[in-house]
Every structure is written in structure tokens, then in C-alpha cells.
Design a protein around this motif. Sequence first.
Motif, PDB file in Angstrom:
ATOM      1  N   GLN A  80     -64.103 -38.644 -10.763  1.00  0.00           N
ATOM      2  CA  GLN A  80     -63.591 -39.575 -11.774  1.00  0.00           C
ATOM      3  C   GLN A  80     -64.416 -39.476 -13.050  1.00  0.00           C
ATOM      4  O   GLN A  80     -63.863 -39.441 -14.158  1.00  0.00           O
ATOM      5  CB  GLN A  80     -63.602 -41.003 -11.242  1.00  0.00           C
ATOM      6  CG  GLN A  80     -62.610 -41.254 -10.136  1.00  0.00           C
ATOM      7  CD  GLN A  80     -62.695 -42.661  -9.580  1.00  0.00           C
ATOM      8  OE1 GLN A  80     -63.388 -43.522 -10.129  1.00  0.00           O
ATOM      9  NE2 GLN A  80     -61.986 -42.907  -8.496  1.00  0.00           N
ATOM     10  N   LEU A  81     -65.745 -39.426 -12.903  1.00  0.00           N
ATOM     11  CA  LEU A  81     -66.630 -39.308 -14.061  1.00  0.00           C
ATOM     12  C   LEU A  81     -66.360 -37.999 -14.794  1.00  0.00           C
ATOM     13  O   LEU A  81     -66.275 -37.973 -16.024  1.00  0.00           O
ATOM     14  CB  LEU A  81     -68.095 -39.404 -13.633  1.00  0.00           C
ATOM     15  CG  LEU A  81     -69.140 -39.300 -14.745  1.00  0.00           C
ATOM     16  CD1 LEU A  81     -68.928 -40.382 -15.805  1.00  0.00           C
ATOM     17  CD2 LEU A  81     -70.542 -39.382 -14.156  1.00  0.00           C
ATOM     18  N   ALA A  82     -66.184 -36.911 -14.059  1.00  0.00           N
ATOM     19  CA  ALA A  82     -65.884 -35.623 -14.682  1.00  0.00           C
ATOM     20  C   ALA A  82     -64.566 -35.686 -15.443  1.00  0.00           C
ATOM     21  O   ALA A  82     -64.451 -35.126 -16.543  1.00  0.00           O
ATOM     22  CB  ALA A  82     -65.844 -34.526 -13.615  1.00  0.00           C
ATOM     23  N   ALA A  83     -63.568 -36.371 -14.893  1.00  0.00           N
ATOM     24  CA  ALA A  83     -62.276 -36.496 -15.573  1.00  0.00           C
ATOM     25  C   ALA A  83     -62.412 -37.280 -16.873  1.00  0.00           C
ATOM     26  O   ALA A  83     -61.827 -36.911 -17.899  1.00  0.00           O
ATOM     27  CB  ALA A  83     -61.255 -37.162 -14.649  1.00  0.00           C
ATOM     28  N   VAL A  84     -63.178 -38.364 -16.844  1.00  0.00           N
ATOM     29  CA  VAL A  84     -63.382 -39.162 -18.057  1.00  0.00           C
ATOM     30  C   VAL A  84     -64.159 -38.345 -19.093  1.00  0.00           C
ATOM     31  O   VAL A  84     -63.808 -38.345 -20.277  1.00  0.00           O
ATOM     32  CB  VAL A  84     -64.093 -40.492 -17.729  1.00  0.00           C
ATOM     33  CG1 VAL A  84     -64.554 -41.202 -18.991  1.00  0.00           C
ATOM     34  CG2 VAL A  84     -63.167 -41.399 -16.928  1.00  0.00           C
ATOM     35  N   LYS A  85     -65.195 -37.629 -18.681  1.00  0.00           N
ATOM     36  CA  LYS A  85     -65.960 -36.778 -19.613  1.00  0.00           C
ATOM     37  C   LYS A  85     -65.053 -35.740 -20.254  1.00  0.00           C
ATOM     38  O   LYS A  85     -65.112 -35.516 -21.465  1.00  0.00           O
ATOM     39  CB  LYS A  85     -67.103 -36.070 -18.882  1.00  0.00           C
ATOM     40  CG  LYS A  85     -68.291 -36.921 -18.607  1.00  0.00           C
ATOM     41  CD  LYS A  85     -69.357 -36.083 -17.910  1.00  0.00           C
ATOM     42  CE  LYS A  85     -70.501 -36.926 -17.438  1.00  0.00           C
ATOM     43  NZ  LYS A  85     -71.490 -36.135 -16.681  1.00  0.00           N
ATOM     44  N   SER A  86     -64.218 -35.117 -19.448  1.00  0.00           N
ATOM     45  CA  SER A  86     -63.316 -34.102 -19.968  1.00  0.00           C
ATOM     46  C   SER A  86     -62.326 -34.697 -20.965  1.00  0.00           C
ATOM     47  O   SER A  86     -62.085 -34.130 -22.038  1.00  0.00           O
ATOM     48  CB  SER A  86     -62.573 -33.443 -18.801  1.00  0.00           C
ATOM     49  OG  SER A  86     -61.636 -32.524 -19.278  1.00  0.00           O
ATOM     50  N   GLU A  87     -61.766 -35.842 -20.622  1.00  0.00           N
ATOM     51  CA  GLU A  87     -60.779 -36.498 -21.493  1.00  0.00           C
ATOM     52  C   GLU A  87     -61.408 -36.893 -22.836  1.00  0.00           C
ATOM     53  O   GLU A  87     -60.827 -36.650 -23.903  1.00  0.00           O
ATOM     54  CB  GLU A  87     -60.208 -37.722 -20.788  1.00  0.00           C
ATOM     55  CG  GLU A  87     -58.965 -38.279 -21.419  1.00  0.00           C
ATOM     56  CD  GLU A  87     -57.758 -37.380 -21.272  1.00  0.00           C
ATOM     57  OE1 GLU A  87     -56.942 -37.374 -22.217  1.00  0.00           O
ATOM     58  OE2 GLU A  87     -57.614 -36.699 -20.257  1.00  0.00           O
ATOM     59  N   ILE A  88     -62.596 -37.489 -22.796  1.00  0.00           N
ATOM     60  CA  ILE A  88     -63.235 -37.914 -24.047  1.00  0.00           C
ATOM     61  C   ILE A  88     -63.703 -36.713 -24.855  1.00  0.00           C
ATOM     62  O   ILE A  88     -63.577 -36.708 -26.088  1.00  0.00           O
ATOM     63  CB  ILE A  88     -64.371 -38.937 -23.801  1.00  0.00           C
ATOM     64  CG1 ILE A  88     -64.829 -39.575 -25.114  1.00  0.00           C
ATOM     65  CG2 ILE A  88     -65.560 -38.316 -23.121  1.00  0.00           C
ATOM     66  CD1 ILE A  88     -63.839 -40.453 -25.770  1.00  0.00           C
ATOM     67  N   ALA A  89     -64.195 -35.667 -24.208  1.00  0.00           N
ATOM     68  CA  ALA A  89     -64.615 -34.462 -24.934  1.00  0.00           C
ATOM     69  C   ALA A  89     -63.413 -33.818 -25.635  1.00  0.00           C
ATOM     70  O   ALA A  89     -63.510 -33.412 -26.796  1.00  0.00           O
ATOM     71  CB  ALA A  89     -65.281 -33.477 -23.981  1.00  0.00           C
ATOM     72  N   ASP A  90     -62.275 -33.746 -24.934  1.00  0.00           N
ATOM     73  CA  ASP A  90     -61.061 -33.189 -25.542  1.00  0.00           C
ATOM     74  C   ASP A  90     -60.616 -34.028 -26.726  1.00  0.00           C
ATOM     75  O   ASP A  90     -60.258 -33.503 -27.783  1.00  0.00           O
ATOM     76  CB  ASP A  90     -59.923 -33.118 -24.525  1.00  0.00           C
ATOM     77  CG  ASP A  90     -60.133 -32.061 -23.457  1.00  0.00           C
ATOM     78  OD1 ASP A  90     -61.046 -31.216 -23.595  1.00  0.00           O
ATOM     79  OD2 ASP A  90     -59.386 -32.099 -22.456  1.00  0.00           O
ATOM     80  N   ARG A  91     -60.632 -35.339 -26.562  1.00  0.00           N
ATOM     81  CA  ARG A  91     -60.200 -36.246 -27.640  1.00  0.00           C
ATOM     82  C   ARG A  91     -61.112 -36.121 -28.856  1.00  0.00           C
ATOM     83  O   ARG A  91     -60.649 -36.056 -29.995  1.00  0.00           O
ATOM     84  CB  ARG A  91     -60.189 -37.680 -27.104  1.00  0.00           C
ATOM     85  CG  ARG A  91     -59.681 -38.698 -28.072  1.00  0.00           C
ATOM     86  CD  ARG A  91     -58.333 -39.236 -27.618  1.00  0.00           C
ATOM     87  NE  ARG A  91     -57.900 -40.290 -28.509  1.00  0.00           N
ATOM     88  CZ  ARG A  91     -57.101 -40.078 -29.544  1.00  0.00           C
ATOM     89  NH1 ARG A  91     -56.644 -38.878 -29.798  1.00  0.00           N
ATOM     90  NH2 ARG A  91     -56.742 -41.070 -30.325  1.00  0.00           N
ATOM     91  N   LEU A  92     -62.418 -36.091 -28.617  1.00  0.00           N
ATOM     92  CA  LEU A  92     -63.370 -35.944 -29.722  1.00  0.00           C
ATOM     93  C   LEU A  92     -63.169 -34.613 -30.442  1.00  0.00           C
ATOM     94  O   LEU A  92     -63.174 -34.560 -31.671  1.00  0.00           O
ATOM     95  CB  LEU A  92     -64.804 -36.058 -29.205  1.00  0.00           C
ATOM     96  CG  LEU A  92     -65.249 -37.456 -28.786  1.00  0.00           C
ATOM     97  CD1 LEU A  92     -66.551 -37.384 -27.986  1.00  0.00           C
ATOM     98  CD2 LEU A  92     -65.412 -38.363 -29.997  1.00  0.00           C
TER      99      LEU A  92
END
Length: 144
Positions: A80-92
Motif C-alpha cells: 500500500q505504501l509503495a502504491a501511494v509513493k508511486s501515485e504521488i511521484a507520478d502526480r508530482l
Amino acid sequence: QSSSPPSLPSSPHHRCQPRAMGCLDEAVVAWLLELALPELQPQVKAFEEAWSAAGLPPQAIDKAFVGGVFVGEDVGEAEQLAAVKSEIADRLRDLTRTAPQIGELHKEYAGKSLSEPEVIRGRPSPALIEFARLFPQFVRLGGC
């Protein structure tokens, strides 16, 4: 040190119910975002610099900024943490890249005296899609 995850609310006002179609609950996303942000500081700094250089108002990096986060069934906290990191990195990354175009749109529409959002028809650019999402008071995407 990792705090424990929040209890999952059962409110129908959340964008998705816990585990519905693999969507993480907003409270869980917010909790995981707090854990993820320290590792993403270089990307956050690049975003904030690009956003400021484009003359755009500051954006909070919170669960609304991240949006929905989808994961597979029966995944643990690490996934879950990896998914959130990936999502926020993509958005940024996406917003850092499109900041100049979003800034130009903001200048254009902030200078207009609109009583309601302008409806934009046709195929929008990635910058226009983000602009409509972030500044709904100026434009609304209206399809073909």
C-alpha cells in the motif's frame, strides 16, 4: 517508526469504500502519504519550484492532491505504501512537467471576468485537464 493505520470509516462520502475494486480508503491514503512524503522531498521541491516559477498559487500535497490509489486484493502495508509513493511521484512529475502550461492558462483565465466556468469542448491537452481539475472556477471540460 510507523504509527498504526487509522480505523476505516464507513461513511458513504468517501470516494470509494475500503477495498472496493482495490481502492484504498482516503484515511489510509492520508496516513500512508505522511509516511511517504519524507522520501519524496526532492520531487516535492522540484514541483514547488516549477509551480512557483509558473506563477501558480501553492498546492497542498494531501490526499486530495494524490487522488484515488488502487491496489491489488489482499496487499499488506508495504505494498500500500509503495502504491501511494508511486501515485504521488507520478502526480508530482506530471504537474512539474506541465506547470508552465498550467501557469499560462491560469494567467489567461484569471484575467477574464467569468460569472461561471467556461465550457471547453474538444480533446483537451494534459495541461488543460489538470487546469480544469485544479481550477474548476475557470473551466469545465465539456466533451466533443
